[in-house]
Write a protein that holds these residues in place. Sequence first.
Motif, PDB file in Angstrom:
ATOM      1  N   TYR A  69       0.793  -1.228   0.000  1.00 30.71           N
ATOM      2  CA  TYR A  69       0.000   0.000   0.000  1.00 30.71           C
ATOM      3  C   TYR A  69       0.826   1.279   0.000  1.00 30.71           C
ATOM      4  O   TYR A  69       0.280   2.358  -0.229  1.00 30.71           O
ATOM      5  N   ARG A  72      -0.352   4.763   1.395  1.00 38.08           N
ATOM      6  CA  ARG A  72      -1.691   4.542   1.969  1.00 38.08           C
ATOM      7  C   ARG A  72      -1.687   3.496   3.075  1.00 38.08           C
ATOM      8  O   ARG A  72      -2.751   3.183   3.625  1.00 38.08           O
ATOM      9  N   ASN A 135      -7.941   4.984   3.759  1.00 41.68           N
ATOM     10  CA  ASN A 135      -8.728   4.304   4.784  1.00 41.68           C
ATOM     11  C   ASN A 135      -9.466   5.346   5.624  1.00 41.68           C
ATOM     12  O   ASN A 135      -9.127   6.534   5.619  1.00 41.68           O
ATOM     13  N   GLU A 192     -12.215  -1.215  -3.571  1.00 38.55           N
ATOM     14  CA  GLU A 192     -10.920  -0.764  -3.067  1.00 38.55           C
ATOM     15  C   GLU A 192     -11.062  -0.112  -1.697  1.00 38.55           C
ATOM     16  O   GLU A 192     -10.153  -0.187  -0.864  1.00 38.55           O
ATOM     17  N   ILE A 196      -8.906  -1.337   1.605  1.00 37.16           N
ATOM     18  CA  ILE A 196      -8.009  -0.524   2.424  1.00 37.16           C
ATOM     19  C   ILE A 196      -8.506  -0.436   3.861  1.00 37.16           C
ATOM     20  O   ILE A 196      -7.714  -0.371   4.802  1.00 37.16           O
ATOM     21  N   ALA A 199      -7.422  -3.735   5.458  1.00 34.77           N
ATOM     22  CA  ALA A 199      -6.083  -4.175   5.051  1.00 34.77           C
ATOM     23  C   ALA A 199      -5.310  -4.828   6.194  1.00 34.77           C
ATOM     24  O   ALA A 199      -4.646  -5.852   6.005  1.00 34.77           O
TER      25      ALA A 199
END
Length: 280
Positions: A69, A72, A135, A192, A196, A199
């Motif tokens: 990531y 992110r 996120n 997505e 996230i 994750a």
Amino acid sequence: MADDDFEKQVVVVRSRLPVAAKHFDAKDVERVAFDVAGQRDVALDLWDQARDAADEAWRECRRRLRREYGARNPHGGWSTFVLFAAVLSGAFSAALAAGLRSDPYETEGILFVLATISGLGDLIVLIAVGWRPLNWGMVRMQIGIAVTLAVAAAFQLTRPAMPVAPLVFGAGAIGIAGLILALLVRALRPAEREEIDTAINVAVDRMRPEVDAIAARLQAETLEKLSAQEQERIVALRTAALVDLAALGDPQPAVEEVVPAGGVIISAFLVKWNSYLRRE
């Protein structure tokens, strides 16, 4: 072993534990049981290996998050720290622009620096992230940036024009635009967004089979170092000590007798091997 000798060993186990129950748990009881059974080195070696394995598993989990990531990364990605600095700078900018405990004209230079840090930091993150969702934790910080910079800009409108005003307006525009963009991307990319937001949990779940394999290996290696009689003695001492502690008002989590010698130490480190699992 005679009953009297066994009871004496149980007493020794209890005597080697801290007085306050909050200072030890079942894994400490098992470690002392190993010691009393004459296998102190085995217990200490297992303790170190299990603890190190847990630490390394969590480090590897974080490395995978960083690789996958980048900015992110929801666990300590650099953008998190930049956004946090931007929120703080925005909050101080709003306070200075409002004239709280200071004259706005005397603190114009400080406001210039803070608004620049907040707006520029936010812009850097937005450019780095691009058209990918943040996120929810980062979005909350983006909300904070937008609100604080908008407040700072609003206070600039309530007084005669100051040289710093265009910069504050620009920073406010970046904050608001960044918030709109962050929310829009999350709305348009639900798959997505979910990825996230989950994750860390997914990364932990992916790592779990490897951690379980390490735990199984450590258990097998520990049992190889102990004779059958030593294994039985350690389990018996552990069980009896825990029962006695419970009777004395210091209850520890129940441990089944089927848990082999060393199993409590291994489980203590490798079942909840990171801070997220320990909070469950």
